[in-house]
Design a protein around this motif. Structure first.
Motif, PDB file in Angstrom:
ATOM      1  N   LEU A 173      64.129  39.769 101.845  1.00 15.10           N
ATOM      2  CA  LEU A 173      63.985  41.035 101.284  1.00 15.10           C
ATOM      3  C   LEU A 173      64.990  41.044 100.132  1.00 15.10           C
ATOM      4  CD1 LEU A 173      64.169  43.884 104.146  1.00 15.10           C
ATOM      5  CD2 LEU A 173      62.135  43.257 102.868  1.00 15.10           C
ATOM      6  N   ALA A 174      64.450  41.955  99.145  1.00 17.66           N
ATOM      7  CA  ALA A 174      65.379  41.762  98.001  1.00 17.66           C
ATOM      8  C   ALA A 174      65.546  43.232  97.647  1.00 17.66           C
ATOM      9  CB  ALA A 174      64.777  40.966  96.777  1.00 17.66           C
ATOM     10  N   PHE A 175      67.055  43.550  97.169  1.00 16.16           N
ATOM     11  CA  PHE A 175      67.186  44.896  96.806  1.00 16.16           C
ATOM     12  C   PHE A 175      67.826  44.951  95.180  1.00 16.16           C
ATOM     13  CE2 PHE A 175      68.048  43.745 100.938  1.00 16.16           C
ATOM     14  CZ  PHE A 175      67.420  44.650 101.762  1.00 16.16           C
TER      15      PHE A 175
ATOM     16  N   VAL B  81      59.618  40.921  99.102  1.00 16.93           N
ATOM     17  CA  VAL B  81      59.515  42.490  99.027  1.00 16.93           C
ATOM     18  C   VAL B  81      60.863  42.800  98.364  1.00 16.93           C
ATOM     19  CG1 VAL B  81      59.104  44.541 100.131  1.00 16.93           C
ATOM     20  CG2 VAL B  81      57.921  42.663 100.764  1.00 16.93           C
ATOM     21  N   VAL B  82      60.692  43.584  97.300  1.00 14.77           N
ATOM     22  CA  VAL B  82      61.705  44.201  96.529  1.00 14.77           C
ATOM     23  C   VAL B  82      62.020  45.737  96.731  1.00 14.77           C
ATOM     24  CG1 VAL B  82      63.293  44.273  94.317  1.00 14.77           C
ATOM     25  CG2 VAL B  82      61.750  42.316  94.824  1.00 14.77           C
ATOM     26  N   LEU B  83      63.059  46.315  97.091  1.00 16.81           N
ATOM     27  CA  LEU B  83      63.254  47.611  97.425  1.00 16.81           C
ATOM     28  C   LEU B  83      64.282  48.188  96.333  1.00 16.81           C
ATOM     29  CD1 LEU B  83      63.835  47.858 101.209  1.00 16.81           C
ATOM     30  CD2 LEU B  83      61.927  48.151  99.989  1.00 16.81           C
ATOM     31  N   ASP B  84      63.641  49.082  95.589  1.00 13.08           N
ATOM     32  CA  ASP B  84      64.702  49.811  94.382  1.00 13.08           C
ATOM     33  C   ASP B  84      65.568  50.551  94.976  1.00 13.08           C
ATOM     34  OD1 ASP B  84      63.396  48.544  92.586  1.00 13.08           O
ATOM     35  OD2 ASP B  84      62.219  50.186  91.795  1.00 13.08           O
ATOM     36  N   CYS B  85      66.678  50.528  94.663  1.00 13.77           N
ATOM     37  CA  CYS B  85      67.988  51.712  95.313  1.00 13.77           C
ATOM     38  C   CYS B  85      68.931  51.857  94.270  1.00 13.77           C
ATOM     39  CB  CYS B  85      68.308  50.865  96.718  1.00 13.77           C
ATOM     40  SG  CYS B  85      68.944  49.299  96.322  1.00 13.77           S
ATOM     41  N   PRO B  86      69.677  52.832  94.852  1.00 10.65           N
ATOM     42  CA  PRO B  86      70.810  52.963  93.871  1.00 10.65           C
ATOM     43  C   PRO B  86      71.931  52.206  94.211  1.00 10.65           C
ATOM     44  CG  PRO B  86      71.016  54.778  95.627  1.00 10.65           C
ATOM     45  CD  PRO B  86      69.601  53.795  95.753  1.00 10.65           C
ATOM     46  N   ASP B  87      72.417  51.534  95.492  1.00 12.90           N
ATOM     47  CA  ASP B  87      73.322  50.622  95.679  1.00 12.90           C
ATOM     48  C   ASP B  87      72.654  49.413  96.470  1.00 12.90           C
ATOM     49  OD1 ASP B  87      75.627  49.471  96.547  1.00 12.90           O
ATOM     50  OD2 ASP B  87      76.302  51.601  97.317  1.00 12.90           O
TER      51      ASP B  87
ATOM     52  N   VAL C 219      73.171  37.786 103.209  1.00  6.68           N
ATOM     53  CA  VAL C 219      73.095  38.613 102.093  1.00  6.68           C
ATOM     54  C   VAL C 219      73.339  37.505 100.908  1.00  6.68           C
ATOM     55  CG1 VAL C 219      73.861  40.418 100.530  1.00  6.68           C
ATOM     56  CG2 VAL C 219      73.465  40.945 102.854  1.00  6.68           C
ATOM     57  N   GLU C 220      72.747  37.473  99.938  1.00  7.86           N
ATOM     58  CA  GLU C 220      72.993  36.466  98.767  1.00  7.86           C
ATOM     59  C   GLU C 220      73.129  37.515  97.572  1.00  7.86           C
ATOM     60  OE1 GLU C 220      69.797  33.595  99.001  1.00  7.86           O
ATOM     61  OE2 GLU C 220      70.588  32.576 100.966  1.00  7.86           O
ATOM     62  N   ARG C 221      73.998  37.352  96.709  1.00  2.98           N
ATOM     63  CA  ARG C 221      74.603  38.290  95.702  1.00  2.98           C
ATOM     64  C   ARG C 221      74.433  37.388  94.366  1.00  2.98           C
ATOM     65  NH1 ARG C 221      77.446  39.610  99.943  1.00  2.98           N
ATOM     66  NH2 ARG C 221      77.808  41.931 100.204  1.00  2.98           N
ATOM     67  N   ASP C 222      73.783  38.063  93.389  1.00  2.00           N
ATOM     68  CA  ASP C 222      73.677  37.268  91.965  1.00  2.00           C
ATOM     69  C   ASP C 222      75.299  37.979  91.285  1.00  2.00           C
ATOM     70  OD1 ASP C 222      73.327  39.888  91.002  1.00  2.00           O
ATOM     71  OD2 ASP C 222      71.485  39.499  89.890  1.00  2.00           O
ATOM     72  N   GLU C 223      75.573  37.419  90.105  1.00  3.52           N
ATOM     73  CA  GLU C 223      76.584  37.460  89.231  1.00  3.52           C
ATOM     74  C   GLU C 223      76.593  39.089  89.057  1.00  3.52           C
ATOM     75  OE1 GLU C 223      73.469  36.090  86.895  1.00  3.52           O
ATOM     76  OE2 GLU C 223      74.313  35.328  88.778  1.00  3.52           O
ATOM     77  N   THR C 224      75.512  39.752  88.877  1.00  3.05           N
ATOM     78  CA  THR C 224      75.663  41.107  88.270  1.00  3.05           C
ATOM     79  C   THR C 224      75.915  42.206  89.466  1.00  3.05           C
ATOM     80  OG1 THR C 224      73.408  41.689  88.488  1.00  3.05           O
ATOM     81  CG2 THR C 224      74.279  40.445  86.408  1.00  3.05           C
ATOM     82  N   GLY C 225      75.393  41.948  90.541  1.00  3.52           N
ATOM     83  CA  GLY C 225      75.515  42.703  91.746  1.00  3.52           C
ATOM     84  C   GLY C 225      74.326  43.912  91.497  1.00  3.52           C
ATOM     85  N   ASP C 226      73.470  43.617  90.673  1.00  5.79           N
ATOM     86  CA  ASP C 226      72.251  44.529  90.518  1.00  5.79           C
ATOM     87  C   ASP C 226      71.320  43.978  91.267  1.00  5.79           C
ATOM     88  OD1 ASP C 226      73.519  46.309  88.791  1.00  5.79           O
ATOM     89  OD2 ASP C 226      72.901  45.573  87.004  1.00  5.79           O
ATOM     90  N   TRP C 227      71.179  42.825  91.959  1.00  2.00           N
ATOM     91  CA  TRP C 227      70.265  42.214  92.833  1.00  2.00           C
ATOM     92  C   TRP C 227      71.058  41.383  93.752  1.00  2.00           C
ATOM     93  CZ3 TRP C 227      64.721  42.083  91.762  1.00  2.00           C
ATOM     94  CH2 TRP C 227      64.150  40.971  92.643  1.00  2.00           C
ATOM     95  N   LEU C 228      70.162  41.742  95.149  1.00  2.56           N
ATOM     96  CA  LEU C 228      70.762  40.897  96.320  1.00  2.56           C
ATOM     97  C   LEU C 228      69.509  40.555  96.920  1.00  2.56           C
ATOM     98  CD1 LEU C 228      73.084  43.189  95.661  1.00  2.56           C
ATOM     99  CD2 LEU C 228      73.783  42.598  97.670  1.00  2.56           C
ATOM    100  N   ASP C 229      69.723  39.540  97.512  1.00  2.00           N
ATOM    101  CA  ASP C 229      68.442  38.869  98.540  1.00  2.00           C
ATOM    102  C   ASP C 229      69.182  38.845 100.017  1.00  2.00           C
ATOM    103  OD1 ASP C 229      66.473  38.151  96.797  1.00  2.00           O
ATOM    104  OD2 ASP C 229      67.901  36.613  96.005  1.00  2.00           O
ATOM    105  N   LEU C 230      68.068  39.453 100.797  1.00  2.00           N
ATOM    106  CA  LEU C 230      68.834  39.028 102.189  1.00  2.00           C
ATOM    107  C   LEU C 230      67.849  37.979 102.796  1.00  2.00           C
ATOM    108  CD1 LEU C 230      70.086  39.970 104.930  1.00  2.00           C
ATOM    109  CD2 LEU C 230      68.391  41.894 105.202  1.00  2.00           C
ATOM    110  N   ALA C 231      68.473  36.834 102.946  1.00  2.00           N
ATOM    111  CA  ALA C 231      67.426  35.754 103.799  1.00  2.00           C
ATOM    112  C   ALA C 231      67.627  36.017 105.443  1.00  2.00           C
ATOM    113  CB  ALA C 231      68.414  34.286 103.165  1.00  2.00           C
TER     114      ALA C 231
END
Length: 122
Positions: A50-52, A9-15, A31-43
């Motif tokens: 959950l993804a953000f 499940v992906v939640l759009d958000c400003p931060d 929390v697992e971060r990608d290199e851009t910081g625009d997408w994070l996964d919470l395992a």
């Protein structure tokens, strides 16, 4: 036979970092971060996730509501102690939207980005 299985499940958000941090405190996990910081996964414990995702111009949904900015989904989070969980999510930045009648077994909140979620006593 199913055609697909739910990945995340992906939640759009400003931060994404702030919202992933909120849910990490509420649900546990890593929390697992990608290199851009625009997408994070919470395992999460138990294998769920959950993804953000950063969404420029994000507008929080209204609850209750219909139409383009009305509630589109919500998360039900099961808790052993509703009152303790209530205090905990408020300290983390959640907003109480609907406490209901005294004795009701669930309450409705908005996370710091405005997504609705419920705490439900098990």
């Amino acid at each position: 036979m199913a055609l697909a299985e739910l990945g995340v499940v992906v939640l759009d958000c400003p931060d994404p970092d702030a919202l992933a941090g909120f849910y990490c405190e509420v649900l546990g996990g890593t929390v697992e971060r990608d290199e851009t910081g625009d997408w994070l996964d919470l395992a999460l414990p138990g294998g769920q996730a959950l993804a953000f995702q950063r969404a420029e111009g994000y507008i929080a949904p209204r609850r209750p509501g219909a139409g383009s900015d009305g509630q589109q989904f919500h998360l039900d989070l099961t808790v052993a102690d509703l009152d303790a969980a209530h205090e905990g999510v408020l300290k983390l930045g959640a907003t109480l939207l609907d406490a209901g009648e005294p004795g009701r077994s669930w309450r409705v909140y908005a996370d710091p980005a405005g997504h609705p979620f419920c705490l439900c006593a098990c």
